[in-house]
Design a protein around this motif. Sequence first.
Motif, PDB file in Angstrom:
ATOM      1  N   VAL A 130     -41.531  -1.713 -42.179  1.00  0.00           N
ATOM      2  CA  VAL A 130     -41.360  -2.075 -40.250  1.00  0.00           C
ATOM      3  C   VAL A 130     -40.194  -1.544 -39.652  1.00  0.00           C
ATOM      4  N   LEU A 131     -40.112  -1.517 -38.369  1.00  0.00           N
ATOM      5  CA  LEU A 131     -38.668  -1.718 -37.857  1.00  0.00           C
ATOM      6  C   LEU A 131     -39.238  -1.648 -36.341  1.00  0.00           C
ATOM      7  N   LEU A 132     -38.865  -3.311 -35.374  1.00  0.00           N
ATOM      8  CA  LEU A 132     -39.054  -2.426 -33.735  1.00  0.00           C
ATOM      9  C   LEU A 132     -38.083  -1.882 -33.026  1.00  0.00           C
ATOM     10  N   ARG A 133     -38.585  -1.567 -31.895  1.00  0.00           N
ATOM     11  CA  ARG A 133     -37.402  -1.033 -30.966  1.00  0.00           C
ATOM     12  C   ARG A 133     -36.401  -1.495 -31.556  1.00  0.00           C
ATOM     13  N   PRO A 134     -35.858  -1.191 -30.780  1.00  0.00           N
ATOM     14  CA  PRO A 134     -33.813  -1.449 -30.626  1.00  0.00           C
ATOM     15  C   PRO A 134     -34.305  -2.324 -28.679  1.00  0.00           C
ATOM     16  N   GLN A 135     -35.214  -1.969 -28.388  1.00  0.00           N
ATOM     17  CA  GLN A 135     -35.126  -2.376 -26.928  1.00  0.00           C
ATOM     18  C   GLN A 135     -35.519  -4.015 -27.106  1.00  0.00           C
ATOM     19  N   GLN A 136     -36.347  -4.204 -28.047  1.00  0.00           N
ATOM     20  CA  GLN A 136     -37.581  -5.509 -28.692  1.00  0.00           C
ATOM     21  C   GLN A 136     -36.355  -6.024 -29.558  1.00  0.00           C
ATOM     22  N   VAL A 137     -35.757  -5.195 -30.039  1.00  0.00           N
ATOM     23  CA  VAL A 137     -34.799  -6.723 -30.939  1.00  0.00           C
ATOM     24  C   VAL A 137     -34.004  -6.968 -29.718  1.00  0.00           C
ATOM     25  N   ALA A 138     -33.220  -6.243 -28.517  1.00  0.00           N
ATOM     26  CA  ALA A 138     -32.609  -7.179 -27.674  1.00  0.00           C
ATOM     27  C   ALA A 138     -33.031  -8.047 -27.203  1.00  0.00           C
ATOM     28  N   SER A 139     -34.056  -8.190 -27.074  1.00  0.00           N
ATOM     29  CA  SER A 139     -35.024  -9.078 -25.667  1.00  0.00           C
ATOM     30  C   SER A 139     -35.265  -9.941 -27.077  1.00  0.00           C
ATOM     31  N   ASN A 140     -35.157 -10.028 -27.971  1.00  0.00           N
ATOM     32  CA  ASN A 140     -34.778 -11.316 -29.039  1.00  0.00           C
ATOM     33  C   ASN A 140     -33.940 -11.833 -28.506  1.00  0.00           C
ATOM     34  N   ILE A 141     -32.982 -10.918 -28.819  1.00  0.00           N
ATOM     35  CA  ILE A 141     -31.702 -11.731 -29.331  1.00  0.00           C
ATOM     36  C   ILE A 141     -31.054 -12.362 -27.484  1.00  0.00           C
ATOM     37  N   VAL A 142     -31.112 -12.211 -26.101  1.00  0.00           N
ATOM     38  CA  VAL A 142     -30.922 -12.561 -25.301  1.00  0.00           C
ATOM     39  C   VAL A 142     -32.070 -13.699 -25.269  1.00  0.00           C
ATOM     40  N   GLU A 143     -32.911 -13.605 -25.503  1.00  0.00           N
ATOM     41  CA  GLU A 143     -34.415 -14.971 -25.682  1.00  0.00           C
ATOM     42  C   GLU A 143     -33.515 -16.066 -26.306  1.00  0.00           C
ATOM     43  N   GLU A 144     -33.485 -15.797 -27.638  1.00  0.00           N
ATOM     44  CA  GLU A 144     -32.436 -16.889 -28.543  1.00  0.00           C
ATOM     45  C   GLU A 144     -31.538 -17.312 -28.142  1.00  0.00           C
ATOM     46  N   MET A 145     -30.323 -16.694 -27.805  1.00  0.00           N
ATOM     47  CA  MET A 145     -29.316 -16.818 -27.259  1.00  0.00           C
ATOM     48  C   MET A 145     -29.999 -17.665 -25.726  1.00  0.00           C
ATOM     49  N   LYS A 146     -30.675 -17.759 -24.750  1.00  0.00           N
ATOM     50  CA  LYS A 146     -31.487 -18.522 -23.086  1.00  0.00           C
ATOM     51  C   LYS A 146     -31.712 -20.091 -24.800  1.00  0.00           C
ATOM     52  N   MET A 147     -32.576 -20.045 -25.595  1.00  0.00           N
ATOM     53  CA  MET A 147     -33.063 -21.411 -26.239  1.00  0.00           C
ATOM     54  C   MET A 147     -31.465 -21.513 -26.999  1.00  0.00           C
ATOM     55  N   ARG A 148     -31.011 -21.368 -27.218  1.00  0.00           N
ATOM     56  CA  ARG A 148     -28.979 -22.204 -27.465  1.00  0.00           C
ATOM     57  C   ARG A 148     -28.794 -22.241 -26.253  1.00  0.00           C
ATOM     58  N   ILE A 149     -28.312 -21.978 -25.282  1.00  0.00           N
ATOM     59  CA  ILE A 149     -27.616 -22.291 -24.211  1.00  0.00           C
ATOM     60  C   ILE A 149     -28.898 -23.306 -23.848  1.00  0.00           C
ATOM     61  N   HIS A 150     -29.726 -23.322 -24.055  1.00  0.00           N
ATOM     62  CA  HIS A 150     -31.014 -24.537 -23.169  1.00  0.00           C
ATOM     63  C   HIS A 150     -30.693 -26.453 -24.307  1.00  0.00           C
ATOM     64  N   ARG A 151     -30.596 -25.585 -25.346  1.00  0.00           N
ATOM     65  CA  ARG A 151     -30.080 -26.795 -26.274  1.00  0.00           C
ATOM     66  C   ARG A 151     -29.255 -27.726 -25.800  1.00  0.00           C
ATOM     67  N   LYS A 152     -27.890 -26.742 -25.611  1.00  0.00           N
ATOM     68  CA  LYS A 152     -26.821 -27.680 -25.548  1.00  0.00           C
ATOM     69  C   LYS A 152     -26.963 -28.107 -24.515  1.00  0.00           C
ATOM     70  N   GLY A 153     -27.709 -27.507 -23.787  1.00  0.00           N
ATOM     71  CA  GLY A 153     -27.609 -28.327 -21.965  1.00  0.00           C
ATOM     72  C   GLY A 153     -27.017 -28.189 -21.061  1.00  0.00           C
ATOM     73  N   LYS A 154     -27.008 -27.827 -19.475  1.00  0.00           N
ATOM     74  CA  LYS A 154     -26.520 -27.988 -18.866  1.00  0.00           C
ATOM     75  C   LYS A 154     -25.209 -28.477 -18.600  1.00  0.00           C
ATOM     76  N   GLN A 155     -25.610 -29.981 -18.396  1.00  0.00           N
ATOM     77  CA  GLN A 155     -24.900 -30.770 -18.055  1.00  0.00           C
ATOM     78  C   GLN A 155     -23.172 -30.538 -18.068  1.00  0.00           C
ATOM     79  N   HIS A 156     -23.280 -29.852 -19.873  1.00  0.00           N
ATOM     80  CA  HIS A 156     -21.331 -30.100 -20.384  1.00  0.00           C
ATOM     81  C   HIS A 156     -20.556 -28.702 -20.215  1.00  0.00           C
ATOM     82  N   LEU A 157     -21.430 -28.098 -18.897  1.00  0.00           N
ATOM     83  CA  LEU A 157     -21.034 -27.167 -17.878  1.00  0.00           C
ATOM     84  C   LEU A 157     -20.815 -26.777 -16.695  1.00  0.00           C
TER      85      LEU A 157
END
Length: 148
Positions: free
Chosen positions: A107-134
């Motif tokens: 099984v192999l996902l399309r590269p575009q879907q993989v990139a979308s997953n990476i962006v969503e994971e980064m959004k979640m990491r940033i959200h968990r850290k919170g805006k107050q530190h930015l």
Amino acid sequence: MGWLLAHGAFKTKDKLIRYGVDIDDSCWLCGQASEDLAHLFFGCDYSTRIVQHLQQKTGLKLPVCNALDWCMQGIGTKMQRGVRAGLIVGAVYHVWHHRNKCRNEGVLLRPQQVASNIVEEMKMRIHRKGKQHLTILELDWLKGIGLM
């Protein structure tokens, strides 16, 4: 993943063959070249397309060769360098994960879907850290690259 990449510690096919494993050396992801560390993460069409899609989604220039060094020495705040490094390490993780998934399940996902997953994971990491530190500039930067 970053440590494994920096130390060349992934067990790619070229290393397995050196250990005496009798396998075909072609890349699991593209089948177009021998699978070694340089090809898998920096030369393979599949991994290159993931990075290209990440660049399109964020507008960031993400080099594939010496990427972690570039992220840490690059311009910007510590947070901005961390985001760039996180995207690169996310790409490394997903390339390795999908290489193994292709090997084990075919099984192999399309590269575009993989990139979308990476962006969503980064959004979640940033959200968990919170805006107050930015800072306001960092928040604007994150909004500008689509991560906030």
